[in-house]
Write a protein that holds these residues in place. Structure first.
Motif, PDB file in Angstrom:
ATOM      1  N   ASP A  25      17.583 -69.563 -28.644  1.00  0.00           N
ATOM      2  CA  ASP A  25      19.038 -69.536 -29.278  1.00  0.00           C
ATOM      3  C   ASP A  25      19.811 -68.512 -29.192  1.00  0.00           C
ATOM      4  N   GLN A  26      19.180 -67.324 -29.384  1.00  0.00           N
ATOM      5  CA  GLN A  26      19.939 -65.909 -29.186  1.00  0.00           C
ATOM      6  C   GLN A  26      20.639 -65.844 -27.853  1.00  0.00           C
ATOM      7  N   ALA A  27      19.771 -66.040 -26.793  1.00  0.00           N
ATOM      8  CA  ALA A  27      20.111 -65.959 -25.563  1.00  0.00           C
ATOM      9  C   ALA A  27      21.195 -66.962 -24.923  1.00  0.00           C
ATOM     10  N   THR A  28      21.072 -68.222 -25.775  1.00  0.00           N
ATOM     11  CA  THR A  28      22.051 -69.011 -25.366  1.00  0.00           C
ATOM     12  C   THR A  28      23.485 -68.718 -26.019  1.00  0.00           C
TER      13      THR A  28
ATOM     14  N   THR B  62      24.907 -60.985 -19.512  1.00  0.00           N
ATOM     15  CA  THR B  62      23.847 -60.814 -20.316  1.00  0.00           C
ATOM     16  C   THR B  62      22.675 -60.061 -19.981  1.00  0.00           C
ATOM     17  N   THR B  63      22.215 -59.126 -20.575  1.00  0.00           N
ATOM     18  CA  THR B  63      20.984 -58.415 -20.285  1.00  0.00           C
ATOM     19  C   THR B  63      19.799 -58.964 -21.188  1.00  0.00           C
ATOM     20  N   ILE B  64      18.535 -58.838 -20.487  1.00  0.00           N
ATOM     21  CA  ILE B  64      17.351 -59.130 -21.478  1.00  0.00           C
ATOM     22  C   ILE B  64      17.124 -58.185 -22.585  1.00  0.00           C
ATOM     23  N   ALA B  65      17.651 -56.959 -22.587  1.00  0.00           N
ATOM     24  CA  ALA B  65      17.583 -56.070 -23.344  1.00  0.00           C
ATOM     25  C   ALA B  65      18.734 -56.559 -24.795  1.00  0.00           C
ATOM     26  N   GLU B  66      19.623 -57.245 -24.452  1.00  0.00           N
ATOM     27  CA  GLU B  66      20.631 -57.527 -25.324  1.00  0.00           C
ATOM     28  C   GLU B  66      19.916 -58.662 -26.073  1.00  0.00           C
ATOM     29  N   ILE B  67      19.442 -59.674 -25.355  1.00  0.00           N
ATOM     30  CA  ILE B  67      18.674 -60.641 -26.027  1.00  0.00           C
ATOM     31  C   ILE B  67      17.781 -60.259 -26.849  1.00  0.00           C
ATOM     32  N   ALA B  68      16.902 -59.430 -26.241  1.00  0.00           N
ATOM     33  CA  ALA B  68      15.683 -59.038 -27.284  1.00  0.00           C
ATOM     34  C   ALA B  68      16.215 -58.345 -28.572  1.00  0.00           C
ATOM     35  N   ALA B  69      17.258 -57.409 -28.421  1.00  0.00           N
ATOM     36  CA  ALA B  69      18.058 -56.868 -29.668  1.00  0.00           C
ATOM     37  C   ALA B  69      18.577 -57.996 -30.575  1.00  0.00           C
ATOM     38  N   ALA B  70      19.069 -59.070 -30.060  1.00  0.00           N
ATOM     39  CA  ALA B  70      19.858 -60.091 -31.061  1.00  0.00           C
ATOM     40  C   ALA B  70      18.469 -60.724 -31.662  1.00  0.00           C
ATOM     41  N   ALA B  71      17.528 -61.055 -31.137  1.00  0.00           N
ATOM     42  CA  ALA B  71      16.267 -61.783 -31.581  1.00  0.00           C
ATOM     43  C   ALA B  71      15.519 -60.853 -32.292  1.00  0.00           C
TER      44      ALA B  71
ATOM     45  N   GLU C 181      16.862 -67.115 -16.168  1.00  0.00           N
ATOM     46  CA  GLU C 181      17.250 -68.588 -16.102  1.00  0.00           C
ATOM     47  C   GLU C 181      16.641 -69.408 -17.043  1.00  0.00           C
ATOM     48  N   ASP C 182      14.985 -69.227 -17.225  1.00  0.00           N
ATOM     49  CA  ASP C 182      14.513 -70.217 -18.268  1.00  0.00           C
ATOM     50  C   ASP C 182      14.962 -70.005 -19.518  1.00  0.00           C
ATOM     51  N   LEU C 183      15.625 -68.989 -19.884  1.00  0.00           N
ATOM     52  CA  LEU C 183      16.120 -68.689 -21.292  1.00  0.00           C
ATOM     53  C   LEU C 183      17.454 -69.651 -21.397  1.00  0.00           C
ATOM     54  N   ALA C 184      18.114 -69.760 -20.230  1.00  0.00           N
ATOM     55  CA  ALA C 184      19.403 -70.749 -20.402  1.00  0.00           C
ATOM     56  C   ALA C 184      19.246 -72.326 -20.179  1.00  0.00           C
ATOM     57  N   LEU C 185      18.017 -72.560 -19.326  1.00  0.00           N
ATOM     58  CA  LEU C 185      17.483 -73.913 -19.215  1.00  0.00           C
ATOM     59  C   LEU C 185      16.051 -74.115 -19.699  1.00  0.00           C
ATOM     60  N   ASP C 186      16.160 -74.298 -21.057  1.00  0.00           N
ATOM     61  CA  ASP C 186      14.797 -74.010 -21.805  1.00  0.00           C
ATOM     62  C   ASP C 186      14.132 -75.483 -21.645  1.00  0.00           C
ATOM     63  N   HIS C 187      15.117 -76.486 -21.403  1.00  0.00           N
ATOM     64  CA  HIS C 187      14.365 -77.889 -21.415  1.00  0.00           C
ATOM     65  C   HIS C 187      14.006 -78.468 -19.922  1.00  0.00           C
ATOM     66  N   GLN C 188      13.820 -77.465 -18.844  1.00  0.00           N
ATOM     67  CA  GLN C 188      13.888 -77.938 -17.807  1.00  0.00           C
ATOM     68  C   GLN C 188      12.528 -78.780 -17.303  1.00  0.00           C
TER      69      GLN C 188
ATOM     70  N   GLN D  79      30.698 -79.147 -24.119  1.00  0.00           N
ATOM     71  CA  GLN D  79      31.580 -77.981 -23.591  1.00  0.00           C
ATOM     72  C   GLN D  79      31.178 -76.615 -23.336  1.00  0.00           C
ATOM     73  N   GLU D  80      30.747 -75.983 -24.352  1.00  0.00           N
ATOM     74  CA  GLU D  80      30.388 -74.626 -24.153  1.00  0.00           C
ATOM     75  C   GLU D  80      29.125 -74.513 -23.347  1.00  0.00           C
ATOM     76  N   PHE D  81      28.095 -75.067 -23.596  1.00  0.00           N
ATOM     77  CA  PHE D  81      27.092 -75.104 -22.766  1.00  0.00           C
ATOM     78  C   PHE D  81      27.171 -75.456 -21.308  1.00  0.00           C
ATOM     79  N   THR D  82      27.909 -76.575 -21.088  1.00  0.00           N
ATOM     80  CA  THR D  82      28.289 -76.994 -19.736  1.00  0.00           C
ATOM     81  C   THR D  82      29.096 -75.928 -18.995  1.00  0.00           C
ATOM     82  N   ARG D  83      30.178 -75.067 -19.632  1.00  0.00           N
ATOM     83  CA  ARG D  83      30.876 -74.295 -19.142  1.00  0.00           C
ATOM     84  C   ARG D  83      30.091 -73.126 -18.624  1.00  0.00           C
TER      85      ARG D  83
END
Length: 213
Positions: free
Chosen positions: A24-27, A38-47, A62-69, A113-117
């Protein structure tokens, strides 16, 4: 919370919650800043987890963005594998897509729209999505081969999976374009339903009696 001696179910729940939090934080960051920026460090900090925790749950960025692949890749194969007696592969996939329109399933392209964009603006995610379409067709081919008793590399199996996959690619892309144009999911569903009927009908002469359960 200390889960050292917690029951397995509780530990698994905690893992699922952590994974979802990271995703969720990555998205959120990808949508706000862009995937590449966006960096992994930023995602880790947010989470509020360590960088290693992020990479333990998600091997690739990529798996963070497309986690339902996984669900996406398996979707066509599952629809055919669970088809009704007497249904062809085409009939099963058509019915499954009609259900996806009714529920506005994100796996079919109804991602907002946000995710598709976010995906459209990222060269990395665009390439990754094409790869997922390829993998989905390969999974479909495996089920078609099993259903018909043919080899997985048989020309008919691979042609059928390519044609069926192409319809889904086209409809998925159409939903993306309508989403990016600012159309609501309800409006897109009303538009795409007759278009899907027309698209699947084009395959009826060739595949209407193929891989009947």
């Amino acid at each position: 919370m200390d889960t050292t001696n917690a029951p397995t179910g509780l530990r698994e729940l905690k893992k699922q919650e952590t994974r979802q939090l990271i995703s969720d934080q990555a998205t959120r960051l990808f949508i706000a800043q862009g995937f590449e920026q966006t960096t992994i460090a930023e995602i880790a900090a947010a989470a509020r987890v360590a960088k290693k925790t992020v990479t333990n749950y998600f091997a690739r960025k990529e798996d963070l963005a497309l986690d339902h692949q996984d669900a996406f890749v398996a979707s066509l194969a599952e629809a055919v594998a669970t088809r009704r007696p007497g249904d062809s592969a085409l009939a099963a996939l058509r019915r499954d897509f009609e259900a996806a329109i009714e529920t506005q399933n994100p796996v079919a392209g109804f991602a907002g729209q946000e995710f598709t964009r976010m995906i459209a603006d990222s060269p990395t995610l665009t390439v990754c999505l094409r790869g997922l379409h390829d993998r989905r067709e390969q999974a479909l081919a495996a089920v078609l081969a099993e259903s018909t008793g043919e080899r997985p590399d048989h020309i008919t199996v691979n042609t059928a999976s390519a044609l069926l996959g192409a319809v889904h690619r086209t409809l998925f892309h159409r939903i993306q374009l309508l989403t990016l144009a600012g159309r609501s999911n309800d409006d897109i569903a009303r538009t795409i339903a007759p278009e899907a009927t027309e698209a699947f009908a084009l395959l009826e002469p060739a595949l209407g009696d193929y891989a009947v359960a």
